[in-house]
Design a protein around this motif. Structure first.
Motif, PDB file in Angstrom:
ATOM      1  N   HIS A  67     -11.652  -2.093   8.476  1.00  0.00           N
ATOM      2  CA  HIS A  67     -10.629  -1.318   7.781  1.00  0.00           C
ATOM      3  C   HIS A  67     -11.109  -0.803   6.425  1.00  0.00           C
ATOM      4  CE1 HIS A  67      -7.572  -2.689  10.695  1.00  0.00           C
ATOM      5  NE2 HIS A  67      -8.254  -3.845  10.659  1.00  0.00           N
ATOM      6  N   SER A  68     -12.397  -0.650   6.265  1.00  0.00           N
ATOM      7  CA  SER A  68     -12.933  -0.230   4.966  1.00  0.00           C
ATOM      8  C   SER A  68     -12.522   1.188   4.605  1.00  0.00           C
ATOM      9  CB  SER A  68     -14.463  -0.357   4.966  1.00  0.00           C
ATOM     10  OG  SER A  68     -15.016   0.444   6.004  1.00  0.00           O
ATOM     11  N   VAL A  69     -12.262   2.017   5.631  1.00  0.00           N
ATOM     12  CA  VAL A  69     -11.888   3.412   5.351  1.00  0.00           C
ATOM     13  C   VAL A  69     -10.379   3.621   5.441  1.00  0.00           C
ATOM     14  CG1 VAL A  69     -14.116   4.314   6.109  1.00  0.00           C
ATOM     15  CG2 VAL A  69     -12.259   4.032   7.767  1.00  0.00           C
ATOM     16  N   CYS A  70      -9.643   2.587   5.792  1.00  0.00           N
ATOM     17  CA  CYS A  70      -8.186   2.727   5.906  1.00  0.00           C
ATOM     18  C   CYS A  70      -7.576   2.806   4.512  1.00  0.00           C
ATOM     19  CB  CYS A  70      -7.599   1.540   6.670  1.00  0.00           C
ATOM     20  SG  CYS A  70      -8.149   1.448   8.397  1.00  0.00           S
ATOM     21  N   ARG A  71      -6.640   3.707   4.352  1.00  0.00           N
ATOM     22  CA  ARG A  71      -6.001   3.899   3.047  1.00  0.00           C
ATOM     23  C   ARG A  71      -4.633   3.225   2.951  1.00  0.00           C
ATOM     24  NH1 ARG A  71      -7.307  10.238   1.460  1.00  0.00           N
ATOM     25  NH2 ARG A  71      -9.607  10.049   1.506  1.00  0.00           N
ATOM     26  N   ASP A  72      -3.967   3.103   4.095  1.00  0.00           N
ATOM     27  CA  ASP A  72      -2.622   2.513   4.076  1.00  0.00           C
ATOM     28  C   ASP A  72      -2.719   1.002   4.192  1.00  0.00           C
ATOM     29  OD1 ASP A  72      -1.404   4.950   3.834  1.00  0.00           O
ATOM     30  OD2 ASP A  72      -1.220   5.260   5.998  1.00  0.00           O
ATOM     31  N   LEU A  73      -3.235   0.371   3.140  1.00  0.00           N
ATOM     32  CA  LEU A  73      -3.338  -1.081   3.092  1.00  0.00           C
ATOM     33  C   LEU A  73      -2.352  -1.616   2.056  1.00  0.00           C
ATOM     34  CD1 LEU A  73      -7.239  -1.494   3.153  1.00  0.00           C
ATOM     35  CD2 LEU A  73      -5.645  -1.704   5.070  1.00  0.00           C
ATOM     36  N   ALA A  74      -1.731  -2.730   2.398  1.00  0.00           N
ATOM     37  CA  ALA A  74      -0.764  -3.331   1.475  1.00  0.00           C
ATOM     38  C   ALA A  74      -0.878  -4.842   1.552  1.00  0.00           C
ATOM     39  CB  ALA A  74       0.647  -2.879   1.816  1.00  0.00           C
ATOM     40  N   LYS A  75      -0.424  -5.495   0.492  1.00  0.00           N
ATOM     41  CA  LYS A  75      -0.432  -6.951   0.498  1.00  0.00           C
ATOM     42  C   LYS A  75       0.506  -7.452   1.589  1.00  0.00           C
ATOM     43  CE  LYS A  75      -1.506  -7.701  -4.391  1.00  0.00           C
ATOM     44  NZ  LYS A  75      -1.040  -8.313  -5.665  1.00  0.00           N
ATOM     45  N   LEU A  76       0.014  -8.388   2.378  1.00  0.00           N
ATOM     46  CA  LEU A  76       0.822  -8.929   3.470  1.00  0.00           C
ATOM     47  C   LEU A  76       2.070  -9.627   2.940  1.00  0.00           C
ATOM     48  CD1 LEU A  76       1.077  -9.398   6.504  1.00  0.00           C
ATOM     49  CD2 LEU A  76      -0.254 -11.501   6.232  1.00  0.00           C
ATOM     50  N   ALA A  77       1.915 -10.309   1.793  1.00  0.00           N
ATOM     51  CA  ALA A  77       3.049 -11.038   1.218  1.00  0.00           C
ATOM     52  C   ALA A  77       4.181 -10.093   0.851  1.00  0.00           C
ATOM     53  CB  ALA A  77       2.590 -11.823  -0.006  1.00  0.00           C
ATOM     54  N   ASP A  78       3.827  -8.878   0.370  1.00  0.00           N
ATOM     55  CA  ASP A  78       4.866  -7.912   0.006  1.00  0.00           C
ATOM     56  C   ASP A  78       5.621  -7.415   1.234  1.00  0.00           C
ATOM     57  OD1 ASP A  78       4.090  -8.197  -2.603  1.00  0.00           O
ATOM     58  OD2 ASP A  78       2.808  -6.395  -2.617  1.00  0.00           O
ATOM     59  N   ASN A  79       4.931  -7.344   2.378  1.00  0.00           N
ATOM     60  CA  ASN A  79       5.560  -6.832   3.600  1.00  0.00           C
ATOM     61  C   ASN A  79       6.431  -7.876   4.293  1.00  0.00           C
ATOM     62  OD1 ASN A  79       4.486  -3.942   4.607  1.00  0.00           O
ATOM     63  ND2 ASN A  79       2.899  -4.937   3.396  1.00  0.00           N
ATOM     64  N   VAL A  80       6.008  -9.141   4.212  1.00  0.00           N
ATOM     65  CA  VAL A  80       6.766 -10.171   4.928  1.00  0.00           C
ATOM     66  C   VAL A  80       7.866 -10.780   4.074  1.00  0.00           C
ATOM     67  CG1 VAL A  80       4.775 -10.709   6.363  1.00  0.00           C
ATOM     68  CG2 VAL A  80       5.169 -12.016   4.271  1.00  0.00           C
ATOM     69  N   GLN A  81       7.834 -10.498   2.778  1.00  0.00           N
ATOM     70  CA  GLN A  81       8.847 -11.078   1.891  1.00  0.00           C
ATOM     71  C   GLN A  81      10.237 -10.536   2.242  1.00  0.00           C
ATOM     72  OE1 GLN A  81       8.147 -10.323  -2.257  1.00  0.00           O
ATOM     73  NE2 GLN A  81       9.580 -11.909  -2.950  1.00  0.00           N
ATOM     74  N   ASN A  82      11.186 -11.428   2.416  1.00  0.00           N
ATOM     75  CA  ASN A  82      12.582 -11.074   2.732  1.00  0.00           C
ATOM     76  C   ASN A  82      12.703 -10.234   4.020  1.00  0.00           C
ATOM     77  OD1 ASN A  82      13.439 -12.345   0.320  1.00  0.00           O
ATOM     78  ND2 ASN A  82      13.042 -10.460  -0.851  1.00  0.00           N
ATOM     79  N   ILE A  83      11.765 -10.421   4.956  1.00  0.00           N
ATOM     80  CA  ILE A  83      11.782  -9.611   6.182  1.00  0.00           C
ATOM     81  C   ILE A  83      13.026  -9.871   7.026  1.00  0.00           C
ATOM     82  CG2 ILE A  83      10.430 -11.320   7.464  1.00  0.00           C
ATOM     83  CD1 ILE A  83      10.329  -7.487   7.848  1.00  0.00           C
ATOM     84  N   LYS A  84      13.528 -11.137   6.992  1.00  0.00           N
ATOM     85  CA  LYS A  84      14.684 -11.470   7.831  1.00  0.00           C
ATOM     86  C   LYS A  84      15.983 -10.869   7.323  1.00  0.00           C
ATOM     87  CE  LYS A  84      12.738 -15.746   9.677  1.00  0.00           C
ATOM     88  NZ  LYS A  84      12.927 -17.205   9.852  1.00  0.00           N
ATOM     89  N   THR A  85      15.982 -10.415   6.060  1.00  0.00           N
ATOM     90  CA  THR A  85      17.177  -9.759   5.508  1.00  0.00           C
ATOM     91  C   THR A  85      16.940  -8.271   5.288  1.00  0.00           C
ATOM     92  OG1 THR A  85      16.466 -10.323   3.261  1.00  0.00           O
ATOM     93  CG2 THR A  85      17.963 -11.866   4.387  1.00  0.00           C
TER      94      THR A  85
END
Length: 253
Positions: free
Chosen positions: A63-81
């Motif tokens: 994924h060295s050339v991928c631009r749409d990378l984000a911290k996993l913690a930011d994506n999974v935080q409060n996912i159930k709500t």
């Protein structure tokens, strides 16, 4: 020395795994782990392009050339709500209700199939009875016509036979008169009588010839020709009708 944070996360994951097993979650969910299966490193990044979590080694390798990378913690935080969780839950509820409605509809249709079949059978029988009744009627009509025609022709022949009997008696009378003339009258009387008899015989011969001619032309006084409509009925009509069905939707797996 073991990192306390990693130890806590490991214990937390094991605890959640035991709870999940107790709830009998699907295998594809249970197979989702905190660490990368390939590198045995913790997931830290989420690639939006490939829609997958990545460890640091995954980022370097794939994924060295991928631009749409984000911290996993930011994506999974409060996912159930989150709205995404609510929307998928709402969509599943709607799908379940729609399936239930469709199932109920098809069950109702299944119940009415036998009733509809019975009604169609009744219509077929009624159509058959209508055809039979109509055929019986026109058969009775042609038989009545045949009987009337035969009776009329028979009466005419009987009248002719009566007339012929009269003529036969007249001829017999003439024959007897001829014999009497030969035995008891003069030549003059014979001459005049013969002239009169010749005229009578000539008239009777003409009448007999006309009757014979007509009889020879009408040897068969009764005939029958099948209606072309009946002939077409036998050859053209091959079915009572057609049975149609609207195919039900079959879901693919």
């Amino acid at each position: 020395m073991i990192d306390k944070a990693k130890l806590i996360n490991l214990l937390l994951y094991d605890t959640l795994l035991v709870m999940a097993l107790g709830k009998k979650l699907p295998n594809d969910i249970l197979q989702i782990t905190q660490n990368c299966d390939k590198h045995n490193e913790r997931y830290i990044i989420y690639c939006k392009k490939h829609e997958c979590p990545c460890c640091s080694s995954c980022i370097v390798e794939n994924h060295s050339v991928c631009r749409d990378l984000a911290k996993l913690a930011d994506n999974v935080q409060n996912i159930k709500t989150s709205n995404a969780f609510y929307e998928i839950e709402h969509s599943l509820t709607e799908l379940a209700e729609n399936i239930k409605t469709i199932r109920q509809n098809r069950q109702n249709i299944l119940k009415t199939l036998s009733e509809k079949k019975f009604k169609i059978l009744q219509e077929i029988k009624e159509t058959r009875n209508t055809i039979n009744n109509h055929l019986d009627k026109i058969q009775d009509d042609i038989i009545n016509t045949l009987n009337l025609t035969e009776e009329k022709e028979s009466r005419q022949i009987e009248v002719l036979l009566t007339q012929l009997k009269w003529k036969e008696n007249e001829i017999s009378e003439c024959q007897r008169n001829i014999e009497k003339i030969r035995q008891h009258v003069t030549d003059l009387q014979t001459f005049v009588s013969i002239k009169q008899l010749v005229k009578k015989v000539s008239i009777k011969e003409q009448l007999l010839q006309s009757i014979t001619k007509v009889e020879n032309c009408q040897k068969s006084r009764l005939s029958y020709q099948v209606s072309t409509a009946i002939q077409k009925y036998v050859t053209d009509i091959q079915s009572f009708g057609e049975v149609h069905r609207r195919p039900s939707l079959v879901l693919s797996s």
